[in-house]
Scaffold this motif. Sequence first.
Motif, short mmCIF file in Angstrom:
data_model
loop_
_atom_site.label_atom_id
_atom_site.label_comp_id
_atom_site.label_asym_id
_atom_site.label_seq_id
_atom_site.Cartn_x
_atom_site.Cartn_y
_atom_site.Cartn_z
N LEU A 42 0.83 -1.21 0.00
CA LEU A 42 0.00 0.00 0.00
C LEU A 42 0.87 1.26 0.00
CD1 LEU A 42 -2.75 -1.13 2.52
CD2 LEU A 42 -3.14 -0.52 0.13
N LEU A 43 1.90 1.28 0.83
CA LEU A 43 2.75 2.47 0.92
C LEU A 43 3.59 2.64 -0.35
CD1 LEU A 43 3.96 2.36 4.63
CD2 LEU A 43 2.17 3.78 3.62
N LEU A 44 4.04 1.53 -0.94
CA LEU A 44 4.82 1.62 -2.16
C LEU A 44 3.99 2.24 -3.29
CD1 LEU A 44 7.49 0.99 -3.60
CD2 LEU A 44 6.59 -1.29 -4.11
N VAL A 45 2.71 1.91 -3.33
CA VAL A 45 1.84 2.45 -4.37
C VAL A 45 1.40 3.88 -4.05
CG1 VAL A 45 -0.43 2.23 -5.46
CG2 VAL A 45 0.99 0.22 -5.14
N LEU A 46 1.01 4.12 -2.80
CA LEU A 46 0.44 5.42 -2.44
C LEU A 46 1.50 6.49 -2.20
CD1 LEU A 46 -2.36 4.19 0.02
CD2 LEU A 46 -2.64 4.93 -2.36
N VAL A 47 2.58 6.13 -1.53
CA VAL A 47 3.63 7.10 -1.23
C VAL A 47 4.69 7.11 -2.32
CG1 VAL A 47 5.39 7.80 0.44
CG2 VAL A 47 3.20 6.88 1.24
N THR A 48 4.96 5.96 -2.91
CA THR A 48 5.95 5.72 -3.96
C THR A 48 7.38 5.84 -3.43
OG1 THR A 48 6.29 7.97 -4.85
CG2 THR A 48 4.34 6.75 -5.61
N LEU A 49 8.33 5.52 -4.27
CA LEU A 49 9.75 5.64 -3.91
C LEU A 49 10.29 7.03 -4.21
CD1 LEU A 49 11.07 2.22 -5.26
CD2 LEU A 49 10.58 2.83 -2.88
N ASP A 50 9.44 7.88 -4.80
CA ASP A 50 9.88 9.24 -5.13
C ASP A 50 8.77 10.23 -4.77
OD1 ASP A 50 11.89 10.99 -6.33
OD2 ASP A 50 10.35 11.37 -7.84
N PRO A 51 8.47 10.39 -3.46
CA PRO A 51 7.41 11.33 -3.08
C PRO A 51 7.88 12.78 -3.21
CG PRO A 51 8.48 10.43 -1.13
CD PRO A 51 9.08 9.71 -2.31
N PHE A 52 6.92 13.68 -3.25
CA PHE A 52 7.17 15.13 -3.29
C PHE A 52 8.14 15.53 -4.41
CE2 PHE A 52 6.39 14.01 1.20
CZ PHE A 52 5.22 14.75 1.42
N PRO A 53 7.85 15.17 -5.66
CA PRO A 53 8.73 15.59 -6.76
C PRO A 53 8.72 17.11 -6.92
CG PRO A 53 6.69 14.69 -7.63
CD PRO A 53 6.68 14.41 -6.16
N ASP A 54 9.85 17.66 -7.27
CA ASP A 54 9.98 19.11 -7.46
C ASP A 54 9.57 19.44 -8.90
OD1 ASP A 54 10.57 21.76 -7.50
OD2 ASP A 54 12.72 21.53 -7.07
N LEU A 55 8.34 19.93 -9.07
CA LEU A 55 7.83 20.20 -10.41
C LEU A 55 8.44 21.45 -11.03
CD1 LEU A 55 4.04 19.34 -9.93
CD2 LEU A 55 5.95 17.85 -10.53
N ARG A 56 9.25 22.18 -10.27
CA ARG A 56 9.94 23.35 -10.81
C ARG A 56 11.23 22.95 -11.52
NH1 ARG A 56 10.86 26.11 -5.24
NH2 ARG A 56 11.46 23.92 -4.93
N ASN A 57 11.65 21.72 -11.32
CA ASN A 57 12.88 21.20 -11.91
C ASN A 57 12.60 20.69 -13.32
OD1 ASN A 57 15.28 19.96 -12.58
ND2 ASN A 57 15.27 18.52 -10.88
N PRO A 58 13.23 21.26 -14.35
CA PRO A 58 12.96 20.80 -15.72
C PRO A 58 13.37 19.35 -15.95
CG PRO A 58 14.82 22.32 -15.67
CD PRO A 58 14.19 22.36 -14.31
#
Length: 450
Positions: A42-58
Motif C-alpha cells: 500500500l505504501l509503495l503504491v500510495l507514497v511511492t519511492l519518489d514522493p514530493f517531486p519538485d515540479l519546478r525542476n525541468p
Amino acid sequence: MDRSAADMIDVEARSLGHGLRAVLVKLNVVSAARCLIAVAALLLVLVTLDPFPDLRNPDVANVVGGRMALNYISFGLLAAVAVLLCAASDAPSLKSLVTPLHLCLVGWMLINVVLSESREVSIQRFVLAASVTSLAVLLPLLPPTQRSFNLCLGGAALVLLVLCYLGVFLAPQYSIHTALDITEPQLAGDWRGSFGHKNIASPVMTILVYVGIYLSAVGSFVMGPVIAVLAGIFLIFTGGKTSTVLCLSIYALASLVYVTRSLWLKRIICFAPLVVMNLLTVGSAANPALGAITRQLPVDPTFTGRSDIWEFALAAVAEKPIVGHGYAAFWDDVTERQTAKGAEWAVTAAHSHNSYLDLAVTIGLPGLVLVILIFVLAPLGNFQAAQTHSRSGALAKLFLTVWLFGLYYGTTETFLLERQNPIWFMFALAVSGLHFLARFQCVEQVDSGR
C-alpha cells in the motif's frame, strides 16, 4: 495410577504445550509477515519511492525515471512474496482466479505486447503492470483476519495523510502546485501532497474518504472519522473537480445499490448513468448529433475542450481496431503520428482522458471487451453473491464504492491497467475483494459462527 505413569503424562502434556506454543509463535510470525507485506504494498503504491517531486525542476521526469529499476525490483519482490504466502494458505482462493475470462485477458495482453509498435516498451511496462496488479489482487488475502486488514488499510492511509499534510505545512513548494512549475503553472495553489499532480491526489483522497467511512462503520470510531475528515479536507484543497463531484454522489449511488435487492435494478442503477456519461463525453466527439446535444447543456461535459483529444484517439482506434497500437506505448510521442497533424496539443498529450477509449487505442477492441467483462460487469454480480450470503456487508460496500468510483472516474481520466497508478491499484483491489467475498467468508465470520 502409579507415579511413573503420572510423570509420563506430565511430560507428554508439557511437550504438547511447548509444541502448541511453538506453532502459535510461528503463526504469529507468518501473520505479521503477511500484514507487513500488505502495508508495504500500500505504501509503495500510495507514497511511492519518489514522493514530493519538485515540479519546478525541468529534469524532474528524468529524476523519477532514473528510479524505475528500483520500482521494478520492489514491486516484483513484493508480488513474489505475496504469491508464496497466499499459495501456502489460500490455495482455493488462488484457484478461483483461474477462469476462462481471466486467462483470455492474460493471453490477449501477451499477444498485444508482442505485436506492439514499441515492443520493448510494452513488454517492460507490462511486467511492471503484472507485478502491481498481482499485489492488488492478492492484498485482500494477505492479512489473516478482517480486523488485521482494517488495521493495515487504516494504518497506510494515516501514514499517507500525515505525510501529505506535513508536506503542505512544512514544504509547500514540494506539495502544492506553484506558478513556477515547468508544466501547468495555472494550477498554482492546488494541493498535491506527496503526489506528482493534483489529478492523482484528488481521486486517492476520495478513496480514503470511503476507507474512513468504512472503518467508522466497523467500529473504528477514532481512526475512521480522522481518515475521512482529513482526506475530505485535502480533497477540497486539491481543486480536483471530477473527484470532488464524484465523491459523495458515488457514495450515494453505492448506498442505493446496497439497499436494492434485484440484480437487474442494480445493473440499471450502476450502468445507465455510466453509459450516458460516456455518450456525453467520447460520444460527443464521435457523433455530430450527440455533439450538438452536448453543446446545448448548461455544463461542459467535455471538461474544457477534451473533445479534440477524443477525436484524435478515435482516429487512432480506427487505424488499428483489433490489435491496437500496443500496451502503454501509444502516447510516448504522438507528434510523429499522422493523426496528430494539425492538433496543437499533441506535443503534450499523455493519454486520452477516458480509460475505456485509451484501452481501445492501446490493446484494441477485443482487449477492451475483455476488460469490460472482467472489471465492469463481473464485480456487480460478485457483490450480489456476497450480499446474498451475508458476507461482510460493510467491507463489500467499501469494495463496491471504490469500484463504482473507478468506473465513473474513468470516463474523464485514464487509469485502467496503468501500471503503478494508485487509482488502478485500489480499483483492482476492490474488484478482487468482491471476487473473494462472493466465494469465501472472512475469518472473523467463520469464527463467530462457531
